[in-house]
Write an enzyme that holds these catalytic residues in place. Structure first.
Site, PDB file in Angstrom:
ATOM      1  N   ARG A   1      16.920 -13.349 -11.853  1.00 47.26           N
ATOM      2  CA  ARG A   1      15.642 -12.824 -12.343  1.00 47.26           C
ATOM      3  C   ARG A   1      14.502 -13.572 -11.671  1.00 47.26           C
ATOM      4  O   ARG A   1      13.484 -12.990 -11.289  1.00 47.26           O
ATOM      5  CB  ARG A   1      15.529 -12.933 -13.872  1.00 47.26           C
ATOM      6  CG  ARG A   1      14.132 -12.539 -14.351  1.00 47.26           C
ATOM      7  CD  ARG A   1      13.956 -12.258 -15.833  1.00 47.26           C
ATOM      8  NE  ARG A   1      14.839 -12.966 -16.711  1.00 47.26           N
ATOM      9  CZ  ARG A   1      14.723 -14.253 -17.074  1.00 47.26           C
ATOM     10  NH1 ARG A   1      13.720 -14.990 -16.617  1.00 47.26           N
ATOM     11  NH2 ARG A   1      15.589 -14.808 -17.885  1.00 47.26           N
TER      12      ARG A   1
ATOM     13  N   TYR B   1      -2.861   8.281 -10.572  1.00 53.60           N
ATOM     14  CA  TYR B   1      -1.472   8.620 -10.869  1.00 53.60           C
ATOM     15  C   TYR B   1      -1.303   8.693 -12.394  1.00 53.60           C
ATOM     16  O   TYR B   1      -1.792   7.816 -13.116  1.00 53.60           O
ATOM     17  CB  TYR B   1      -0.569   7.536 -10.277  1.00 53.60           C
ATOM     18  CG  TYR B   1       0.880   7.732 -10.611  1.00 53.60           C
ATOM     19  CD1 TYR B   1       1.598   8.760 -10.021  1.00 53.60           C
ATOM     20  CD2 TYR B   1       1.528   6.916 -11.519  1.00 53.60           C
ATOM     21  CE1 TYR B   1       2.930   8.961 -10.334  1.00 53.60           C
ATOM     22  CE2 TYR B   1       2.857   7.110 -11.840  1.00 53.60           C
ATOM     23  CZ  TYR B   1       3.546   8.137 -11.237  1.00 53.60           C
ATOM     24  OH  TYR B   1       4.855   8.327 -11.558  1.00 53.60           O
TER      25      TYR B   1
ATOM     26  N   ASP C   1      -4.218   0.663  -5.222  1.00 53.24           N
ATOM     27  CA  ASP C   1      -2.896   1.288  -5.178  1.00 53.24           C
ATOM     28  C   ASP C   1      -2.813   2.019  -3.841  1.00 53.24           C
ATOM     29  O   ASP C   1      -3.488   3.027  -3.627  1.00 53.24           O
ATOM     30  CB  ASP C   1      -2.738   2.249  -6.361  1.00 53.24           C
ATOM     31  CG  ASP C   1      -1.346   2.870  -6.433  1.00 53.24           C
ATOM     32  OD1 ASP C   1      -0.709   3.005  -5.367  1.00 53.24           O
ATOM     33  OD2 ASP C   1      -0.913   3.235  -7.538  1.00 53.24           O
TER      34      ASP C   1
ATOM     35  N   LYS D   1       8.070   5.573  -2.969  1.00 55.29           N
ATOM     36  CA  LYS D   1       7.537   6.704  -2.212  1.00 55.29           C
ATOM     37  C   LYS D   1       7.730   6.470  -0.708  1.00 55.29           C
ATOM     38  O   LYS D   1       8.852   6.451  -0.260  1.00 55.29           O
ATOM     39  CB  LYS D   1       6.073   6.920  -2.584  1.00 55.29           C
ATOM     40  CG  LYS D   1       5.810   6.920  -4.112  1.00 55.29           C
ATOM     41  CD  LYS D   1       6.467   8.064  -4.857  1.00 55.29           C
ATOM     42  CE  LYS D   1       6.450   7.909  -6.364  1.00 55.29           C
ATOM     43  NZ  LYS D   1       5.155   7.637  -6.968  1.00 55.29           N
TER      44      LYS D   1
END
Ligand SMILES: *Cc1c(COP(=O)(O)O)cnc(C)c1O
Length: 384
Positions: free
Chosen positions: A53, A105, A176, A201
């Site tokens: 982690r 978004y 972004d 994406k």
């Protein structure tokens, strides 16, 4: 090749950055370290890796590659784009105010309107194409401006350099950069403090791995993001890290093909009488075409349009195309078509969608890298 430097070109960095020669085997390609824990030489002695982690070697490779692509010092990878967005806004505290691009978004909009208020963080949505209107909405508590440029699904642009130059003291600028990808636009060079990606994406590019990243040149911001990454644990696994690393190697080739195909499709749609409106920054008719040529080195692979004939015709087109698959998401090699109002932006209230211009007849194309004649042929049949 050893790790490339900033003097190397983008394609060279895409291929070679991140990995290093495997000391144990000489493997040229970054291995997938599918291990959660690491055998320690001694109790309590400092080590590079102790628990995945906190740090995992495969994740480290993709983080270094993503930093290199944005020409940046630091990157933290996340299990999705939304986990990266949540990490970036974790820099804010109770009482802080956030300004954000209005047509964001859908998932980011939902986080800002449904989750952040419960932590005492308020958001004002502004038209970030308008510099004066943007800063007129700032308050003494404003600590961050959240930009999405180009925006999704209407491809509006914010002038990052102008906004960075004129910002009030103490306001961080986060961008972004998902729709452009670092191949077409590098917001840090224009004065943004933080870049966020949904690597799901264009960066991964094959619609087979979720991922996100927060990237910056500021050691203090990077340390806070890495702390949040370890605390909250929304990290990508080694296989998804590997798929992202592998996909990003061909980003320049894919992006070139996306841009060529999208430009051809935007021009094809724009000359049709049965299409009312086309949204694409590469068209001269786009209100910010000039800014797009300054800020981006290409216009991207997303084209939105509004056919004549209302929502019913739009729906019929989306359900008739055969190569353009009816599906959400974007940025993969395959072409997709969607109706934002009922799909990607369904979580917005009707009134909010109306303000934004996300009407029920709006179609969004994620233009893939297939043969352009096949793509235009597919749209031609569906439009008839
Ligand atoms: C998809 C997307 C996100 C969210 O990313 P996920 O990987 O789906 O969590 C954020 N911003 C933009 C612009 C996106 O397109």
């Amino acid at each position: 090749m050893n790790v490339p430097t900033r003097e190397h070109g983008f394609a060279t960095r895409a291929v070679w950055s991140g990995r290093e020669r495997c000391a144990a085997t000489g493997a040229t390609i970054a291995p997938i370290y599918q291990s959660v824990t690491y055998t320690l030489p001694q109790a309590g002695a400092p080590v590079d890796f102790d628990y995945s982690r906190t740090k995992n070697p495969t994740r480290n490779f993709v983080e270094r590659q993503l930093a290199a692509l944005e020409d940046a010092e630091f990157a933290s990878a996340f299990g999705s784009g939304m986990a990266a967005v949540a990490a970036a806004v974790s820099l804010l505290s109770n009482g802080d105010h956030l300004l954000a691009t209005r047509d964001l978004y859908g998932g980011t909009h939902r986080l800002f309107t449904h989750v952040l208020p419960r932590y005492g963080i308020t958001t004002t949505f502004v038209d970030t194409t308008d510099l004066t209107a943007t800063w007129a909405a700032a308050t003494p508590r404003t600590r961050m401006l959240w930009l999405e440029t180009p925006s999704n699904p209407l491809l509006r642009l914010a002038d990052i350099a102008a906004l960075a130059r004129t910002r009030p003291r103490g306001v961080l600028i986060a961008a972004d950069n998902t729709l452009a990808s670092p191949f077409l636009q590098r917001p840090l060079a224009f004065g943004a403090d933080i870049v966020v990606h949904s690597t799901t994406k264009y960066i991964c590019g094959h619609s087979d791995a979720l991922g996100g990243a927060v990237i910056s040149n500021d050691a203090e911001i990077a340390a806070q993001i890495a702390f949040h990454q370890n605390c909250v644990g929304a990290v990508p696994g080694p296989v998804d890290s590997y798929l992202t690393l592998r996909g990003a190697k061909t980003l320049p080739l894919r992006m070139g093909a996306h841009c060529r195909n999208a430009q051809a499709i935007a021009e094809y749609l724009a000359q049709r009488d049965d299409v009312a409106e086309v949204f694409y920054p590469g068209l001269r008719s786009h209100p910010q075409h000039e800014l797009a040529t300054r800020q981006m080195s290409g216009f991207g692979g997303v084209v939105s349009f509004r056919p004549r004939g209302g929502p019913e015709r739009a729906r019929a087109i989306a359900e008739t195309t055969r190569i353009f698959n009816l599906a959400v998401s974007l940025g993969g090699v395959e072409s997709l078509i969607c109706l934002p109002a009922s799909m990607t932006h369904a979580s917005l209230a009707d009134a909010e969608r109306r303000v934004l211009g996300i009407t029920d007849d709006l179609l969004r194309l994620s233009v893939g890298i297939e043969d352009i004649d096949d793509l235009i042929g597919d749209l031609d049949v569906a439009l008839h």
